[in-house]
Design a protein around this motif. Structure first.
Motif, PDB file in Angstrom:
ATOM      1  N   ASN A 127       4.281   4.593   3.206  1.00  0.00           N
ATOM      2  CA  ASN A 127       3.900   3.568   2.233  1.00  0.00           C
ATOM      3  C   ASN A 127       4.430   2.230   2.721  1.00  0.00           C
ATOM      4  N   ILE A 128       3.526   1.253   2.877  1.00  0.00           N
ATOM      5  CA  ILE A 128       3.878  -0.049   3.438  1.00  0.00           C
ATOM      6  C   ILE A 128       3.787  -1.103   2.337  1.00  0.00           C
ATOM      7  N   PRO A 129       4.905  -1.754   1.964  1.00  0.00           N
ATOM      8  CA  PRO A 129       4.862  -2.791   0.927  1.00  0.00           C
ATOM      9  C   PRO A 129       4.014  -3.980   1.392  1.00  0.00           C
ATOM     10  N   VAL A 130       3.067  -4.429   0.539  1.00  0.00           N
ATOM     11  CA  VAL A 130       2.201  -5.556   0.903  1.00  0.00           C
ATOM     12  C   VAL A 130       2.105  -6.608  -0.204  1.00  0.00           C
ATOM     13  N   GLY A 131       2.744  -6.396  -1.330  1.00  0.00           N
ATOM     14  CA  GLY A 131       2.639  -7.340  -2.442  1.00  0.00           C
ATOM     15  C   GLY A 131       1.893  -6.712  -3.602  1.00  0.00           C
ATOM     16  N   ASN A 132       1.706  -7.503  -4.642  1.00  0.00           N
ATOM     17  CA  ASN A 132       1.120  -6.997  -5.883  1.00  0.00           C
ATOM     18  C   ASN A 132      -0.329  -6.558  -5.741  1.00  0.00           C
ATOM     19  N   ASN A 133      -0.609  -5.394  -6.245  1.00  0.00           N
ATOM     20  CA  ASN A 133      -1.965  -4.893  -6.460  1.00  0.00           C
ATOM     21  C   ASN A 133      -2.908  -5.027  -5.272  1.00  0.00           C
ATOM     22  N   VAL A 138      -4.913   3.196   2.932  1.00  0.00           N
ATOM     23  CA  VAL A 138      -5.464   3.180   1.583  1.00  0.00           C
ATOM     24  C   VAL A 138      -4.815   2.061   0.781  1.00  0.00           C
ATOM     25  N   ALA A 139      -5.637   1.228   0.121  1.00  0.00           N
ATOM     26  CA  ALA A 139      -5.129   0.207  -0.797  1.00  0.00           C
ATOM     27  C   ALA A 139      -4.989   0.852  -2.174  1.00  0.00           C
ATOM     28  N   ASN A 140      -3.771   0.859  -2.695  1.00  0.00           N
ATOM     29  CA  ASN A 140      -3.454   1.437  -3.999  1.00  0.00           C
ATOM     30  C   ASN A 140      -3.364   0.304  -5.016  1.00  0.00           C
ATOM     31  N   SER A 141      -4.391   0.134  -5.832  1.00  0.00           N
ATOM     32  CA  SER A 141      -4.537  -1.083  -6.643  1.00  0.00           C
ATOM     33  C   SER A 141      -3.494  -1.241  -7.741  1.00  0.00           C
ATOM     34  N   GLU A 142      -2.796  -0.182  -8.109  1.00  0.00           N
ATOM     35  CA  GLU A 142      -1.750  -0.316  -9.127  1.00  0.00           C
ATOM     36  C   GLU A 142      -0.377   0.016  -8.556  1.00  0.00           C
ATOM     37  N   SER A 143      -0.233  -0.182  -7.274  1.00  0.00           N
ATOM     38  CA  SER A 143       1.053  -0.051  -6.586  1.00  0.00           C
ATOM     39  C   SER A 143       1.238  -1.319  -5.764  1.00  0.00           C
ATOM     40  N   ASP A 144       2.407  -1.520  -5.253  1.00  0.00           N
ATOM     41  CA  ASP A 144       2.666  -2.705  -4.436  1.00  0.00           C
ATOM     42  C   ASP A 144       2.673  -2.358  -2.951  1.00  0.00           C
ATOM     43  N   TYR A 145       1.931  -1.313  -2.587  1.00  0.00           N
ATOM     44  CA  TYR A 145       1.917  -0.876  -1.199  1.00  0.00           C
ATOM     45  C   TYR A 145       0.572  -0.249  -0.838  1.00  0.00           C
ATOM     46  N   VAL A 146       0.344  -0.146   0.472  1.00  0.00           N
ATOM     47  CA  VAL A 146      -0.764   0.631   1.008  1.00  0.00           C
ATOM     48  C   VAL A 146      -0.158   1.890   1.623  1.00  0.00           C
ATOM     49  N   THR A 147      -0.967   2.938   1.719  1.00  0.00           N
ATOM     50  CA  THR A 147      -0.508   4.204   2.280  1.00  0.00           C
ATOM     51  C   THR A 147      -1.225   4.444   3.603  1.00  0.00           C
TER      52      THR A 147
END
Length: 189
Positions: free
Chosen positions: A174-180, A153-162
């Protein structure tokens, strides 16, 4: 090889890739006009691109997915998933959901709906019954994809995907991928 693709930043990807606003199935494309679909959806074949039918929804369609000869459309503010038969282009079923369903994806045995307002994903049985489970994710999930037995899942107001298992068991990562992050897609190559 298996690859997960992520889009971050508002300018990177204007529309979610998975469960986006255009989808293909049964030799047809389904699209929401103007990218949001307040009026409904347009269905057209791939051979001539003449609109076959415009289905009036009077809903804000945000996610479209094709599975088992049906189009599944998330309706953001009315908290519904509308199922349209791809053979006759008619509404077959309406699933009541909650908290602004934004994106939708199918696993091998689960339907997953990302809810933008409640920051979770609801897992349903393939027939639309449920939900069977609720998975917490990051802030404002707007894209979801499936591959290798997992939903991402791309979480548009987090810096990670789940990432979590299709059946909802096991660890939620939760995997850090960068901003938004605004889009996620799966590729098996």
């Amino acid at each position: 090889h298996t690859r997960w693709w992520f889009g971050t930043g508002v300018q990177t990807c204007a529309l979610p890739i998975s469960g986006g606003r255009v989808h293909y199935g049964n030799g047809k494309f389904v699209a929401t006009p103007d990218g949001w679909g307040f009026d409904g959806i347009s269905i057209f074949p791939t051979d001539n691109f003449d609109i076959v039918q415009h289905v009036e929804l009077r809903e804000l369609a945000t996610g479209i997915f094709f599975n088992d000869n049906k189009f599944y459309i998330t309706c953001l503010f009315n908290n519904k998933v509308i199922i349209i038969d791809a053979n006759d282009n008619k509404i077959q079923k309406i699933i009541e959901v909650e908290k602004e369903p934004y994106a939708i994806a199918f696993g091998s045995n689960r339907l997953a709906i990302a809810n933008r307002k409640s920051n979770d994903v609801k897992l349903f049985n393939m027939d639309g019954s449920g939900p069977t489970q609720t998975i917490p994710v990051g802030n404002r999930p707007i894209s979801i994809a499936y591959g290798d037995g997992k939903f991402v899942v791309a979480n548009s107001e987090s810096d990670y995907v789940t990432m979590f298992n299709e059946d909802g068991t096991g660890k939620i990562v939760n995997i850090p991928v960068g901003n938004n992050p605004v889009a996620v897609a799966f590729s098996d190559w």
